[in-house]
Motif scaffolding. Structure first.
Motif, PDB file in Angstrom:
ATOM      1  N   MET A  67       0.830  -1.202   0.000  1.00 29.07           N
ATOM      2  CA  MET A  67       0.000   0.000   0.000  1.00 29.07           C
ATOM      3  C   MET A  67       0.867   1.256   0.000  1.00 29.07           C
ATOM      4  SD  MET A  67      -2.987  -1.306   2.607  1.00 29.07           S
ATOM      5  CE  MET A  67      -3.621   0.320   2.932  1.00 29.07           C
ATOM      6  N   MET A  68       1.991   1.226   0.702  1.00 30.03           N
ATOM      7  CA  MET A  68       2.907   2.368   0.685  1.00 30.03           C
ATOM      8  C   MET A  68       3.530   2.537  -0.699  1.00 30.03           C
ATOM      9  SD  MET A  68       4.795   1.889   4.355  1.00 30.03           S
ATOM     10  CE  MET A  68       5.700   3.407   4.372  1.00 30.03           C
ATOM     11  N   LEU A  69       3.855   1.418  -1.332  1.00 34.08           N
ATOM     12  CA  LEU A  69       4.480   1.451  -2.653  1.00 34.08           C
ATOM     13  C   LEU A  69       3.556   2.038  -3.705  1.00 34.08           C
ATOM     14  CD1 LEU A  69       7.022   0.527  -4.248  1.00 34.08           C
ATOM     15  CD2 LEU A  69       5.809  -1.602  -4.695  1.00 34.08           C
ATOM     16  N   THR A  70       2.266   1.713  -3.626  1.00 36.05           N
ATOM     17  CA  THR A  70       1.314   2.202  -4.619  1.00 36.05           C
ATOM     18  C   THR A  70       0.733   3.567  -4.270  1.00 36.05           C
ATOM     19  OG1 THR A  70      -0.478   0.998  -3.537  1.00 36.05           O
ATOM     20  CG2 THR A  70       0.684  -0.128  -5.328  1.00 36.05           C
ATOM     21  N   GLY A  71       1.040   4.090  -3.096  1.00 39.08           N
ATOM     22  CA  GLY A  71       0.560   5.411  -2.717  1.00 39.08           C
ATOM     23  C   GLY A  71      -0.842   5.426  -2.151  1.00 39.08           C
ATOM     24  N   ARG A  72      -1.387   4.290  -1.790  1.00 33.87           N
ATOM     25  CA  ARG A  72      -2.729   4.223  -1.204  1.00 33.87           C
ATOM     26  C   ARG A  72      -2.663   3.872   0.275  1.00 33.87           C
ATOM     27  NH1 ARG A  72      -5.063  -0.096  -4.923  1.00 33.87           N
ATOM     28  NH2 ARG A  72      -3.407   0.187  -6.396  1.00 33.87           N
ATOM     29  N   MET A  73      -1.733   4.473   0.972  1.00 40.62           N
ATOM     30  CA  MET A  73      -1.482   4.103   2.371  1.00 40.62           C
ATOM     31  C   MET A  73      -2.457   4.779   3.309  1.00 40.62           C
ATOM     32  SD  MET A  73       0.350   2.404   4.324  1.00 40.62           S
ATOM     33  CE  MET A  73       0.340   2.306   6.064  1.00 40.62           C
ATOM     34  N   ASN A  74      -3.153   3.980   4.110  1.00 42.96           N
ATOM     35  CA  ASN A  74      -3.939   4.497   5.222  1.00 42.96           C
ATOM     36  C   ASN A  74      -3.026   4.410   6.439  1.00 42.96           C
ATOM     37  OD1 ASN A  74      -5.698   5.027   7.290  1.00 42.96           O
ATOM     38  ND2 ASN A  74      -7.197   3.459   6.735  1.00 42.96           N
ATOM     39  N   TRP A  75      -2.549   5.546   6.911  1.00 44.30           N
ATOM     40  CA  TRP A  75      -1.521   5.563   7.957  1.00 44.30           C
ATOM     41  C   TRP A  75      -2.004   4.962   9.263  1.00 44.30           C
ATOM     42  CZ3 TRP A  75       3.281   6.029   6.678  1.00 44.30           C
ATOM     43  CH2 TRP A  75       3.588   6.643   5.472  1.00 44.30           C
ATOM     44  N   ARG A  76      -3.273   5.132   9.569  1.00 39.03           N
ATOM     45  CA  ARG A  76      -3.806   4.551  10.815  1.00 39.03           C
ATOM     46  C   ARG A  76      -3.771   3.023  10.732  1.00 39.03           C
ATOM     47  NH1 ARG A  76      -9.203   6.814  13.277  1.00 39.03           N
ATOM     48  NH2 ARG A  76      -7.727   8.394  13.891  1.00 39.03           N
ATOM     49  N   PHE A  77      -4.174   2.470   9.595  1.00 33.24           N
ATOM     50  CA  PHE A  77      -4.133   1.018   9.411  1.00 33.24           C
ATOM     51  C   PHE A  77      -2.693   0.504   9.455  1.00 33.24           C
ATOM     52  CE2 PHE A  77      -3.628  -2.512   6.365  1.00 33.24           C
ATOM     53  CZ  PHE A  77      -4.350  -3.482   7.043  1.00 33.24           C
ATOM     54  N   GLY A  78      -1.803   1.206   8.813  1.00 33.00           N
ATOM     55  CA  GLY A  78      -0.396   0.790   8.797  1.00 33.00           C
ATOM     56  C   GLY A  78       0.218   0.799  10.182  1.00 33.00           C
ATOM     57  N   ALA A  79      -0.041   1.850  10.942  1.00 35.75           N
ATOM     58  CA  ALA A  79       0.493   1.928  12.310  1.00 35.75           C
ATOM     59  C   ALA A  79      -0.111   0.845  13.193  1.00 35.75           C
ATOM     60  CB  ALA A  79       0.218   3.307  12.898  1.00 35.75           C
ATOM     61  N   THR A  80      -1.401   0.573  13.015  1.00 38.51           N
ATOM     62  CA  THR A  80      -2.057  -0.471  13.802  1.00 38.51           C
ATOM     63  C   THR A  80      -1.442  -1.836  13.521  1.00 38.51           C
ATOM     64  OG1 THR A  80      -4.125   0.771  13.759  1.00 38.51           O
ATOM     65  CG2 THR A  80      -4.269  -1.547  14.314  1.00 38.51           C
ATOM     66  N   VAL A  81      -1.175  -2.128  12.263  1.00 37.50           N
ATOM     67  CA  VAL A  81      -0.583  -3.419  11.901  1.00 37.50           C
ATOM     68  C   VAL A  81       0.821  -3.549  12.494  1.00 37.50           C
ATOM     69  CG1 VAL A  81       0.338  -4.762   9.955  1.00 37.50           C
ATOM     70  CG2 VAL A  81      -1.941  -3.781   9.830  1.00 37.50           C
ATOM     71  N   ILE A  82       1.643  -2.552  12.324  1.00 36.50           N
ATOM     72  CA  ILE A  82       3.028  -2.632  12.787  1.00 36.50           C
ATOM     73  C   ILE A  82       3.092  -2.718  14.312  1.00 36.50           C
ATOM     74  CG2 ILE A  82       5.254  -1.468  12.795  1.00 36.50           C
ATOM     75  CD1 ILE A  82       4.362  -2.616  10.058  1.00 36.50           C
ATOM     76  N   ILE A  83       2.318  -1.883  15.007  1.00 37.38           N
ATOM     77  CA  ILE A  83       2.317  -1.919  16.469  1.00 37.38           C
ATOM     78  C   ILE A  83       1.750  -3.244  16.981  1.00 37.38           C
ATOM     79  CG2 ILE A  83       1.291  -0.861  18.519  1.00 37.38           C
ATOM     80  CD1 ILE A  83       1.578   1.834  17.081  1.00 37.38           C
TER      81      ILE A  83
END
Length: 105
Positions: A67-83
């Motif tokens: 999602m980061m690579l394609t530019g469609r990143m939802n930052w809240r979802f990304g932070a939730t997954v990583i944490i």
């Protein structure tokens, strides 16, 4: 209706309430009849920390990276997954650190 509190009974209740006693959670061993519960929790722990969880975590992090690579990143979802991945796989270290800070083992 009037409630009367006697000083001696209040004082004795206060002493009993503040007296040190062993907590039930500190009892050694497992209580009688808890074998199936302990087995089920051990299975759950093995599932959550085993190869299934590792594969799911790798796929989730890969999805966030895509999602980061394609530019469609939802930052809240990304932070939730990583944490969530850090908490899931670092739970043993987190608990050990809390116990050490509290003066435990």
């Amino acid at each position: 209706m009037r409630v009367v509190i006697r000083p001696l009974s209040f004082l004795s209740a206060l002493v009993l309430a503040t007296a040190p006693a062993a907590a039930f959670a500190q009892a050694a061993g497992n209580p009688q009849g808890s074998g199936p519960i302990v087995a089920a929790l051990s299975w759950l722990q093995g599932t959550l920390l085993g190869s299934v969880a590792t594969a799911v975590a790798v796929m989730a992090v890969a999805a966030v990276g895509f999602m980061m690579l394609t530019g469609r990143m939802n930052w809240r979802f990304g932070a939730t997954v990583i944490i969530g991945v850090f908490i899931l796989f670092g739970a043993t270290s987190i608990v050990a650190g809390i116990q050490a800070a509290a003066g435990g083992v």
